[in-house]
Design an enzyme around this catalytic site. Structure first.
Site, PDB file in Angstrom:
ATOM      1  N   HIS A 124       0.827  -1.201   0.000  1.00  0.00           N
ATOM      2  CA  HIS A 124       0.000   0.000   0.000  1.00  0.00           C
ATOM      3  C   HIS A 124       0.862   1.252   0.000  1.00  0.00           C
ATOM      4  O   HIS A 124       1.817   1.368   0.738  1.00  0.00           O
ATOM      5  CB  HIS A 124      -0.998   0.025   1.172  1.00  0.00           C
ATOM      6  N   LEU A 125       0.493   2.156  -0.892  1.00  0.00           N
ATOM      7  CA  LEU A 125       1.163   3.438  -1.041  1.00  0.00           C
ATOM      8  C   LEU A 125       0.421   4.477  -0.218  1.00  0.00           C
ATOM      9  O   LEU A 125      -0.790   4.643  -0.364  1.00  0.00           O
ATOM     10  CB  LEU A 125       1.158   3.864  -2.519  1.00  0.00           C
ATOM     11  N   HIS A 126       1.157   5.173   0.644  1.00  0.00           N
ATOM     12  CA  HIS A 126       0.580   6.302   1.385  1.00  0.00           C
ATOM     13  C   HIS A 126       0.721   7.548   0.523  1.00  0.00           C
ATOM     14  O   HIS A 126       1.801   7.846   0.017  1.00  0.00           O
ATOM     15  CB  HIS A 126       1.322   6.521   2.711  1.00  0.00           C
TER      16      HIS A 126
END
Length: 166
Positions: A124-126
């Site tokens: 997951h990319l913040h």
């Protein structure tokens, strides 16, 4: 090796959206459940490759998570063949910011927590903006050049340095 092949298959052979539990789905993964619409989380964007939703503990006024729609492990499990996926995640994050009237991309943070400092093992990319409005704790949690958080560019550079078979 089988896990790598499964991940590759999940990226190449994606059909529709995750409307059924099957290949590329981990029943214990909260993000798989979100992208599969099993929970009440609002999907801001979703297609065959990536999905985007708000972080439940926002570190900035705009804090989105962009995840593969099919289960992909954390940063350490990635190989060179995942670079297009990471680039697509970043592009989706930029598009979400633009849709929400964030135009100053110089005040944005795109990054990943480096294992073991990630709470969910689904990649997951913040996407955080504006970074200048992050609280003191958020600036530490999403700190650049730390052992626990790397930018999307740093991850792509790391993946580019891997051999073809990784």
């Amino acid at each position: 090796m089988a896990e790598s092949e499964d991940t590759e298959t999940a990226q190449i052979g994606i059909t529709k959206t995750n409307e059924c539990q099957g290949e590329g789905y981990d029943e214990k993964c909260i993000f798989c459940k979100i992208t599969n619409k099993e929970l009440g989380t609002e999907l801001l964007f979703s297609d065959e490759e990536v999905s985007c939703f708000r972080d439940i503990k926002p570190g900035a006024p705009h804090h989105y998570l962009v995840v593969p729609s099919k289960h992909v492990g954390n940063c350490k499990s990635l190989g060179r063949h995942h670079i297009p996926l990471v680039e697509r995640m970043v592009q989706t994050g930029k598009e979400m910011l633009q849709k929400n009237n964030v135009t100053d991309l110089s005040d944005v943070r795109f990054g990943f927590h480096w294992p073991p400092f990630c709470s969910v093992s689904h990649l997951h990319l913040h996407v955080l903006a504006p970074a200048s409005q992050m609280s003191f704790l958020s600036r530490q949690f999403y700190r650049l050049n730390s052992f626990w958080f790397i930018t999307a560019d740093q991850l792509i550079q790391h993946l580019n340095s891997k051999g073809e078979n990784n």
